[in-house]
Structure formats: structure tokens, C-alpha cells
Design a protein around this motif. Structure first.
Motif, PDB file in Angstrom:
ATOM      1  N   THR A   1     -17.647   4.943  -3.451  1.00  0.00           N
ATOM      2  CA  THR A   1     -16.426   4.576  -4.035  1.00  0.00           C
ATOM      3  C   THR A   1     -15.558   3.704  -2.897  1.00  0.00           C
ATOM      4  O   THR A   1     -14.742   3.067  -3.295  1.00  0.00           O
ATOM      5  CB  THR A   1     -15.577   5.739  -4.379  1.00  0.00           C
ATOM      6  N   ALA A   2     -15.989   3.864  -1.641  1.00  0.00           N
ATOM      7  CA  ALA A   2     -15.362   3.406  -0.630  1.00  0.00           C
ATOM      8  C   ALA A   2     -15.997   2.010  -0.157  1.00  0.00           C
ATOM      9  O   ALA A   2     -15.559   0.884   0.490  1.00  0.00           O
ATOM     10  CB  ALA A   2     -14.798   4.367   0.596  1.00  0.00           C
ATOM     11  N   MET A   3     -17.247   1.777  -0.361  1.00  0.00           N
ATOM     12  CA  MET A   3     -18.037   0.838   0.034  1.00  0.00           C
ATOM     13  C   MET A   3     -18.975   0.617  -1.199  1.00  0.00           C
ATOM     14  O   MET A   3     -20.173   1.075  -1.248  1.00  0.00           O
ATOM     15  CB  MET A   3     -19.009   1.428   1.237  1.00  0.00           C
ATOM     16  N   ALA A   4     -18.381  -0.402  -1.909  1.00  0.00           N
ATOM     17  CA  ALA A   4     -19.171  -0.869  -3.403  1.00  0.00           C
ATOM     18  C   ALA A   4     -20.400  -1.153  -2.929  1.00  0.00           C
ATOM     19  O   ALA A   4     -21.516  -1.251  -3.648  1.00  0.00           O
ATOM     20  CB  ALA A   4     -18.385  -1.688  -3.936  1.00  0.00           C
ATOM     21  N   GLU A   5     -20.527  -2.216  -1.754  1.00  0.00           N
ATOM     22  CA  GLU A   5     -21.842  -2.788  -1.392  1.00  0.00           C
ATOM     23  C   GLU A   5     -23.241  -1.681  -1.136  1.00  0.00           C
ATOM     24  O   GLU A   5     -24.106  -2.158  -0.898  1.00  0.00           O
ATOM     25  CB  GLU A   5     -21.809  -3.661  -0.262  1.00  0.00           C
ATOM     26  N   ALA A   6     -22.898  -0.428  -1.032  1.00  0.00           N
ATOM     27  CA  ALA A   6     -24.095   0.526  -0.674  1.00  0.00           C
ATOM     28  C   ALA A   6     -24.958   0.613  -1.681  1.00  0.00           C
ATOM     29  O   ALA A   6     -26.054   0.941  -1.544  1.00  0.00           O
ATOM     30  CB  ALA A   6     -23.261   2.018  -0.327  1.00  0.00           C
ATOM     31  N   GLY A   7     -24.402   0.373  -2.940  1.00  0.00           N
ATOM     32  CA  GLY A   7     -25.488   0.143  -4.068  1.00  0.00           C
ATOM     33  C   GLY A   7     -26.507  -0.961  -3.998  1.00  0.00           C
ATOM     34  O   GLY A   7     -27.799  -0.856  -3.975  1.00  0.00           O
ATOM     35  N   GLU A   8     -26.126  -2.247  -3.355  1.00  0.00           N
ATOM     36  CA  GLU A   8     -26.908  -3.286  -3.033  1.00  0.00           C
ATOM     37  C   GLU A   8     -27.838  -2.985  -1.724  1.00  0.00           C
ATOM     38  O   GLU A   8     -29.099  -3.214  -1.871  1.00  0.00           O
ATOM     39  CB  GLU A   8     -26.275  -4.540  -2.938  1.00  0.00           C
ATOM     40  N   TYR A   9     -27.205  -2.142  -0.988  1.00  0.00           N
ATOM     41  CA  TYR A   9     -28.195  -1.619   0.200  1.00  0.00           C
ATOM     42  C   TYR A   9     -29.206  -0.784  -0.180  1.00  0.00           C
ATOM     43  O   TYR A   9     -30.258  -0.862   0.384  1.00  0.00           O
ATOM     44  CB  TYR A   9     -26.991  -1.109   1.414  1.00  0.00           C
ATOM     45  N   SER A  10     -28.930   0.056  -1.346  1.00  0.00           N
ATOM     46  CA  SER A  10     -29.841   0.857  -1.779  1.00  0.00           C
ATOM     47  C   SER A  10     -31.331   0.073  -2.196  1.00  0.00           C
ATOM     48  O   SER A  10     -32.330   0.493  -1.783  1.00  0.00           O
ATOM     49  CB  SER A  10     -29.355   1.700  -2.870  1.00  0.00           C
ATOM     50  N   VAL A  11     -30.777  -0.957  -3.025  1.00  0.00           N
ATOM     51  CA  VAL A  11     -32.008  -1.792  -3.594  1.00  0.00           C
ATOM     52  C   VAL A  11     -32.741  -2.379  -2.266  1.00  0.00           C
ATOM     53  O   VAL A  11     -33.889  -2.650  -2.202  1.00  0.00           O
ATOM     54  CB  VAL A  11     -31.400  -2.963  -4.235  1.00  0.00           C
ATOM     55  N   VAL A  12     -31.911  -2.880  -1.296  1.00  0.00           N
ATOM     56  CA  VAL A  12     -32.549  -3.385  -0.180  1.00  0.00           C
ATOM     57  C   VAL A  12     -33.661  -2.267   0.579  1.00  0.00           C
ATOM     58  O   VAL A  12     -34.821  -2.641   1.012  1.00  0.00           O
ATOM     59  CB  VAL A  12     -31.659  -3.862   1.026  1.00  0.00           C
ATOM     60  N   CYS A  13     -33.101  -1.081   0.579  1.00  0.00           N
ATOM     61  CA  CYS A  13     -33.944  -0.069   1.016  1.00  0.00           C
ATOM     62  C   CYS A  13     -35.380  -0.003   0.410  1.00  0.00           C
ATOM     63  O   CYS A  13     -36.435   0.265   0.977  1.00  0.00           O
ATOM     64  CB  CYS A  13     -33.361   1.349   0.998  1.00  0.00           C
ATOM     65  N   ALA A  14     -35.366  -0.061  -1.128  1.00  0.00           N
ATOM     66  CA  ALA A  14     -36.212  -0.299  -1.867  1.00  0.00           C
ATOM     67  C   ALA A  14     -37.432  -1.309  -1.440  1.00  0.00           C
ATOM     68  O   ALA A  14     -38.342  -0.994  -1.644  1.00  0.00           O
ATOM     69  CB  ALA A  14     -35.992  -0.058  -3.565  1.00  0.00           C
ATOM     70  N   VAL A  15     -36.710  -2.353  -1.123  1.00  0.00           N
ATOM     71  CA  VAL A  15     -37.614  -3.506  -0.928  1.00  0.00           C
ATOM     72  C   VAL A  15     -38.127  -3.350   0.272  1.00  0.00           C
ATOM     73  O   VAL A  15     -39.570  -3.636   0.450  1.00  0.00           O
ATOM     74  CB  VAL A  15     -36.932  -4.890  -0.702  1.00  0.00           C
ATOM     75  N   GLN A  16     -37.765  -2.564   1.427  1.00  0.00           N
ATOM     76  CA  GLN A  16     -38.282  -2.401   2.532  1.00  0.00           C
ATOM     77  C   GLN A  16     -39.427  -1.277   2.300  1.00  0.00           C
ATOM     78  O   GLN A  16     -40.677  -1.511   2.915  1.00  0.00           O
ATOM     79  CB  GLN A  16     -37.396  -1.637   3.702  1.00  0.00           C
ATOM     80  N   ASN A  17     -39.232  -0.434   1.398  1.00  0.00           N
ATOM     81  CA  ASN A  17     -40.188   0.514   1.176  1.00  0.00           C
ATOM     82  C   ASN A  17     -41.540  -0.214   0.701  1.00  0.00           C
ATOM     83  O   ASN A  17     -42.628  -0.028   0.776  1.00  0.00           O
ATOM     84  CB  ASN A  17     -39.585   1.455   0.140  1.00  0.00           C
ATOM     85  N   MET A  18     -41.286  -1.132  -0.171  1.00  0.00           N
ATOM     86  CA  MET A  18     -42.159  -1.826  -0.976  1.00  0.00           C
ATOM     87  C   MET A  18     -43.076  -2.802   0.027  1.00  0.00           C
ATOM     88  O   MET A  18     -44.457  -2.802   0.122  1.00  0.00           O
ATOM     89  CB  MET A  18     -41.782  -2.968  -2.078  1.00  0.00           C
ATOM     90  N   TRP A  19     -42.451  -3.288   1.143  1.00  0.00           N
ATOM     91  CA  TRP A  19     -42.972  -4.155   2.358  1.00  0.00           C
ATOM     92  C   TRP A  19     -43.988  -3.260   3.222  1.00  0.00           C
ATOM     93  O   TRP A  19     -45.049  -3.584   3.249  1.00  0.00           O
ATOM     94  CB  TRP A  19     -42.022  -4.340   2.971  1.00  0.00           C
ATOM     95  N   LEU A  20     -43.489  -2.240   3.157  1.00  0.00           N
ATOM     96  CA  LEU A  20     -44.361  -1.122   4.053  1.00  0.00           C
ATOM     97  C   LEU A  20     -45.658  -0.789   3.447  1.00  0.00           C
ATOM     98  O   LEU A  20     -46.657  -0.429   3.926  1.00  0.00           O
ATOM     99  CB  LEU A  20     -43.392   0.134   4.787  1.00  0.00           C
TER     100      LEU A  20
END
Length: 215
Positions: free
Chosen positions: A125-144
Motif C-alpha cells: 500500500t505504501a510502496m506500489a513498486e513492490a509488486g514488480e520487485y516480486s516479479v524480479v525475485c521470480a526472475v532471479q530464482n529462474m536464473w539460479l
């Protein structure tokens, strides 16, 4: 409640995977396909990523149609020409020699989208971009996971995300976060290519850590 503890060997193995992860370019992909069970492992790893409010806001589109890939490649070419003009001198010459994508060569192309939740999300609610950051975390998991499976992965960021979303007929509430190329490779370099070519140098940990603010 999980009581799983990891050994020093486990910890060293994770460190090795982190150290040997590479951003793979189009001059390095081999043509053989990735078996479906291997690709599923990589995608399953993405779904194990942390996400704000357990929102799991990621969606994945495999781009197999050569005609669609060609349109994505056109977006890359246009963005790449514009980017090349920003670098001059030796950097401009080096940039022109780099192969920065593998859209046509990689056996698998994946577009990764962020899907915003319809209602408020816990923690977002205070940091809207946290949703997109979550997707980046998913990408990092894929990379590893890809690296652990000896599969190369490259992130193509030199393209117009809105154009790619249009090419893939994404709904209006989806936002492209990453366009990924995956495949088996001829080699994994000992060092990242841009480090080896001295485009940038790796920063020492002490230069990026601070205590009680920037002092």
C-alpha cells in the motif's frame, strides 16, 4: 514447521551457483531444445520466489512463433540503435561489437509479466513498486535454477516493453518486467562478459555498505 538445516557443503554449493550465474547472449546458445521437465523446473523455481503480500503477481508467456520473435527482435533493433548513440569513443566501438540478445538463437523465449492485484495488497500500500520487485525475485530464482541445471539464461532489457506487450496481446493491466532467452550453451565464462571486457569493474562490498545512513 520445517526444521531443515543446511550443511556447509549446501552453503558452498549455493555460493558456487551464485558465482557462476551468467547473462547469456545470442552468440553462445546451442540449438537443441530444453526438455519440458527442465523448463518446468525453472518455472517452478520462479513460483517459489517471495512476493509482497503473497500476491504472486507473475505471469509467463512462452514465445515460440518465429513471426512473433521477429517482431520482438525488431523492437530490440530499434532500441539498440537508439542506445548505441548514447555511447561514444571506445565505449561506442565496444558497444557496437557486443551481441546483446539471443531472441532468434535461444530455443526458449519467455516474457515475464507483472499482474497488478484488483484490491489492496498487504505490504504494497505504501510502496506500489513492490509488486514488480516480486516479479524480479521470480526472475532471479529462474536464473539460479537454470544455472543449476546447466541452462543458460539472458535478460533482454533493450526493447520497448509496451511494444512487446502489444505484440503478445497482453491485457492492459499487465506490465512486461523481463524478456528472457534460455537454452543450453557452448560455454559458461569464468567471469561476466562485461567485467572481462572492462566495461565495468566489480564493486567491493565495503564500497556499497553503510551504517546508520550515508555518512
Amino acid at each position: 514447521m520445517s526444521e531443515r538445516c543446511f550443511s556447509t557443503d549446501d552453503q558452498q554449493l549455493l555460493t558456487d551457483i551464485l558465482r557462476h550465474r551468467r547473462d547469456v547472449r545470442g552468440n553462445n546458445f546451442r540449438p537443441e531444445p530444453i526438455p519440458e521437465p527442465v523448463l518446468e523446473q525453472i518455472l517452478q523455481a520462479a513460483t517459489l520466489a517471495p512476493s509482497v503480500g503473497f500476491s504472486q503477481p507473475w505471469e509467463f508467456v512462452q514465445v515460440a512463433d518465429p513471426a512473433l520473435r521477429a517482431q520482438v527482435a525488431e523492437s530490440f533493433d530499434a532500441a539498440n540503435r537508439e542506445a548505441r548513440e548514447r555511447f561514444s569513443g571506445e565505449r561506442g566501438e565496444l558497444y557496437a561489437r557486443l551481441k546483446l540478445e539471443g531472441i532468434h538463437e535461444a530455443p526458449v523465449n519467455l516474457a515475464v509479466f507483472y499482474r497488478a492485484s484488483e484490491g489492496p495488497v498487504l505490504g504494497q500500500t505504501a510502496m506500489a513498486e513492490a509488486g514488480e520487485y516480486s516479479v524480479v525475485c521470480a526472475v532471479q530464482n529462474m536464473w539460479l535454477m537454470a544455472r543449476a541445471l546447466n541452462v543458460g539464461m539472458g535478460w533482454v532489457s533493450i526493447l520497448d516493453p509496451r511494444r512487446v506487450a502489444e505484440i503478445l496481446q497482453a491485457p492492459a493491466d499487465r506490465k512486461l518486467v523481463a524478456y528472457l532467452c534460455l537454452g543450453y550453451v557452448h560455454r559458461f565464462d569464468d567471469r561476466p562478459e562485461l567485467e572481462r571486457l572492462e566495461w565495468e569493474q566489480r564493486r567491493a562490498l565495503a564500497t556499497v555498505c553503510h551504517t546508520d545512513g550515508y555518512r
